[in-house]
Design a protein around this motif. Structure first.
Motif, PDB file in Angstrom:
ATOM      1  N   UNK A   1       0.850  -1.242   0.016  1.00 60.76           N
ATOM      2  CA  UNK A   1       0.391  -0.059  -0.110  1.00 60.76           C
ATOM      3  C   UNK A   1       0.894   1.712   0.008  1.00 60.76           C
ATOM      4  N   UNK A   2       2.184   1.165   0.205  1.00 63.29           N
ATOM      5  CA  UNK A   2       2.872   1.999   0.157  1.00 63.29           C
ATOM      6  C   UNK A   2       2.492   3.386   1.966  1.00 63.29           C
ATOM      7  N   UNK A   3       3.348   3.555   1.885  1.00 66.23           N
ATOM      8  CA  UNK A   3       3.280   4.770   3.133  1.00 66.23           C
ATOM      9  C   UNK A   3       1.605   4.660   3.746  1.00 66.23           C
ATOM     10  N   UNK A   4       1.407   4.787   5.173  1.00 69.10           N
ATOM     11  CA  UNK A   4      -0.080   4.294   5.223  1.00 69.10           C
ATOM     12  C   UNK A   4      -0.367   5.083   6.931  1.00 69.10           C
ATOM     13  N   UNK A   5      -1.113   5.366   7.445  1.00 71.14           N
ATOM     14  CA  UNK A   5      -1.146   5.550   8.860  1.00 71.14           C
ATOM     15  C   UNK A   5      -1.450   5.101   9.724  1.00 71.14           C
ATOM     16  N   UNK A   6      -1.060   4.595  10.915  1.00 73.72           N
ATOM     17  CA  UNK A   6      -0.265   4.081  11.160  1.00 73.72           C
ATOM     18  C   UNK A   6      -2.125   3.226  12.096  1.00 73.72           C
ATOM     19  N   UNK A   7      -3.009   4.166  12.035  1.00 68.53           N
ATOM     20  CA  UNK A   7      -4.324   4.135  12.068  1.00 68.53           C
ATOM     21  C   UNK A   7      -5.537   2.733  10.757  1.00 68.53           C
ATOM     22  N   UNK A   8      -4.402   3.169   9.023  1.00 70.45           N
ATOM     23  CA  UNK A   8      -5.055   2.430   8.876  1.00 70.45           C
ATOM     24  C   UNK A   8      -4.402   0.535   9.421  1.00 70.45           C
ATOM     25  N   UNK A   9      -3.126   0.622   9.098  1.00 69.63           N
ATOM     26  CA  UNK A   9      -2.670  -1.157   9.946  1.00 69.63           C
ATOM     27  C   UNK A   9      -3.460  -1.201  10.691  1.00 69.63           C
ATOM     28  N   UNK A  10      -3.462  -0.990  11.737  1.00 69.38           N
ATOM     29  CA  UNK A  10      -4.397  -1.416  12.748  1.00 69.38           C
ATOM     30  C   UNK A  10      -5.666  -1.709  12.405  1.00 69.38           C
ATOM     31  N   UNK A  11      -6.443  -1.248  11.249  1.00 68.27           N
ATOM     32  CA  UNK A  11      -7.818  -1.733  10.195  1.00 68.27           C
ATOM     33  C   UNK A  11      -7.460  -3.217   9.775  1.00 68.27           C
ATOM     34  N   UNK A  12      -6.441  -2.898   9.040  1.00 68.84           N
ATOM     35  CA  UNK A  12      -6.032  -3.828   8.372  1.00 68.84           C
ATOM     36  C   UNK A  12      -5.559  -4.910   9.145  1.00 68.84           C
ATOM     37  N   UNK A  13      -4.911  -5.054   9.733  1.00 72.73           N
ATOM     38  CA  UNK A  13      -4.708  -6.227  10.679  1.00 72.73           C
ATOM     39  C   UNK A  13      -5.071  -6.756  12.189  1.00 72.73           C
ATOM     40  N   UNK A  14      -6.647  -5.643  11.596  1.00 68.13           N
ATOM     41  CA  UNK A  14      -7.413  -6.764  13.417  1.00 68.13           C
ATOM     42  C   UNK A  14      -7.313  -6.494  14.509  1.00 68.13           C
ATOM     43  N   UNK A  15      -5.869  -6.132  15.058  1.00 69.18           N
ATOM     44  CA  UNK A  15      -5.050  -6.358  16.084  1.00 69.18           C
ATOM     45  C   UNK A  15      -5.268  -4.664  16.733  1.00 69.18           C
ATOM     46  N   UNK A  16      -5.901  -5.016  17.737  1.00 72.90           N
ATOM     47  CA  UNK A  16      -4.935  -3.951  18.793  1.00 72.90           C
ATOM     48  C   UNK A  16      -5.068  -2.726  18.492  1.00 72.90           C
ATOM     49  N   UNK A  17      -4.918  -1.807  19.125  1.00 73.99           N
ATOM     50  CA  UNK A  17      -4.007  -0.545  18.743  1.00 73.99           C
ATOM     51  C   UNK A  17      -3.064  -0.733  19.154  1.00 73.99           C
ATOM     52  N   UNK A  18      -2.858  -0.983  20.624  1.00 76.33           N
ATOM     53  CA  UNK A  18      -1.354  -1.560  21.154  1.00 76.33           C
ATOM     54  C   UNK A  18      -0.598  -2.341  20.591  1.00 76.33           C
ATOM     55  N   UNK A  19      -1.028  -3.317  20.378  1.00 74.64           N
ATOM     56  CA  UNK A  19      -0.238  -4.579  19.936  1.00 74.64           C
ATOM     57  C   UNK A  19       0.060  -3.691  18.265  1.00 74.64           C
ATOM     58  N   UNK A  20      -0.285  -3.470  17.890  1.00 76.74           N
ATOM     59  CA  UNK A  20       0.627  -2.622  16.184  1.00 76.74           C
ATOM     60  C   UNK A  20       1.548  -1.427  17.086  1.00 76.74           C
ATOM     61  N   UNK A  21       1.118  -0.837  18.067  1.00 76.89           N
ATOM     62  CA  UNK A  21       2.173   0.604  18.027  1.00 76.89           C
ATOM     63  C   UNK A  21       3.088  -0.250  18.681  1.00 76.89           C
ATOM     64  N   UNK A  22       3.283  -0.796  18.998  1.00 78.50           N
ATOM     65  CA  UNK A  22       3.912  -2.067  20.391  1.00 78.50           C
ATOM     66  C   UNK A  22       5.217  -2.303  19.319  1.00 78.50           C
ATOM     67  N   UNK A  23       4.277  -3.198  17.939  1.00 78.93           N
ATOM     68  CA  UNK A  23       5.117  -4.219  16.652  1.00 78.93           C
ATOM     69  C   UNK A  23       5.494  -2.671  15.768  1.00 78.93           C
ATOM     70  N   UNK A  24       4.913  -1.445  15.996  1.00 73.84           N
ATOM     71  CA  UNK A  24       5.560  -0.661  14.831  1.00 73.84           C
ATOM     72  C   UNK A  24       7.250  -0.103  15.773  1.00 73.84           C
ATOM     73  N   UNK A  25       6.612  -0.199  16.993  1.00 70.60           N
ATOM     74  CA  UNK A  25       8.329   0.274  18.099  1.00 70.60           C
ATOM     75  C   UNK A  25       9.905  -0.677  17.797  1.00 70.60           C
ATOM     76  N   UNK A  26       8.997  -1.958  17.948  1.00 75.37           N
ATOM     77  CA  UNK A  26       9.878  -2.928  17.342  1.00 75.37           C
ATOM     78  C   UNK A  26      10.445  -2.221  15.725  1.00 75.37           C
ATOM     79  N   UNK A  27       9.562  -2.683  14.911  1.00 72.28           N
ATOM     80  CA  UNK A  27      10.577  -2.186  13.583  1.00 72.28           C
ATOM     81  C   UNK A  27      11.228  -1.337  13.579  1.00 72.28           C
ATOM     82  N   UNK A  28      10.327  -0.152  13.927  1.00 69.08           N
ATOM     83  CA  UNK A  28      11.197   0.598  13.821  1.00 69.08           C
ATOM     84  C   UNK A  28      12.924   0.917  14.729  1.00 69.08           C
ATOM     85  N   UNK A  29      12.903  -0.060  15.661  1.00 69.49           N
ATOM     86  CA  UNK A  29      14.654  -0.107  16.445  1.00 69.49           C
ATOM     87  C   UNK A  29      15.142  -0.620  15.514  1.00 69.49           C
ATOM     88  N   UNK A  30      14.949  -1.526  15.184  1.00 68.81           N
ATOM     89  CA  UNK A  30      14.894  -2.243  14.276  1.00 68.81           C
ATOM     90  C   UNK A  30      15.377  -2.244  12.652  1.00 68.81           C
TER      91      UNK A  30
END
Length: 156
Positions: free
Chosen positions: A55-84
């Motif tokens: 999809x290209x760059x996208x709002x974090x909220x859209x990733x939450x919707x696509x993944x159907x996971x809690x915002x806190x889970x996506x946020x935690x995973x995003x922080x890990x991906x950013x750190x990597x």
């Protein structure tokens, strides 16, 4: 009488569609996680990266919707991906409250490899289902996904 009012006879747990989907996801994690460990990610993180790849760059909220996971889970995973060093998060250009997520060059390479692995897994699944059954199964799963999006547990 609504559909929910009609009581169904449940098969044993290991034959229930809900349990089988759990097992499929667990099997995919078992098969894929050894590859993902090389990159320091897991199945969920790899899926998030492929979503951004597609999809290209996208709002974090859209990733939450696509993944159907809690915002806190996506946020935690995003922080890990950013750190990597696989994703970057920036303020949206049109709305500073929106955090846009994009892949870095190394994140794009990992996402491409994860997508290649996904192709292999999907090919195995499609072969197992049978070519003539793919579209009916996909359509049924999409209907179930849609129904579960609005499902609320009814209290007896």
């Amino acid at each position: 009488m609504t559909e929910m009012d009609a009581k169904i006879t449940l098969p044993p747990l290991m034959e229930r569609i809900s349990f089988l989907t759990h097992r499929l996801n667990a099997q995919m994690a078992r098969v894929c996680n050894p590859y993902f460990q090389t990159w320091g990610v897991d199945l969920i993180m790899s899926r998030m990266m492929v979503v951004i790849l597609e999809h290209g760059p996208m709002p974090a909220g859209d990733i939450v919707k696509v993944m159907a996971l809690p915002q806190s889970t996506i946020s935690h995973q995003m922080k890990r991906l950013e750190k990597l060093g696989y994703v970057e998060r920036e303020q949206g250009k049109q709305d500073s409250r929106v955090r846009m997520v994009s892949l870095t060059n190394s994140g794009r390479e990992v996402a491409l490899q994860a997508n290649k692995l996904s192709e292999q897994v999907v090919a195995l699944m499609m072969k197992s289902i049978g070519e003539e059954n793919i579209e009916p199964v996909r359509a049924a799963l999409m209907r179930v996904d849609q129904a579960l999006q609005s499902f609320k547990l009814e209290e007896d």
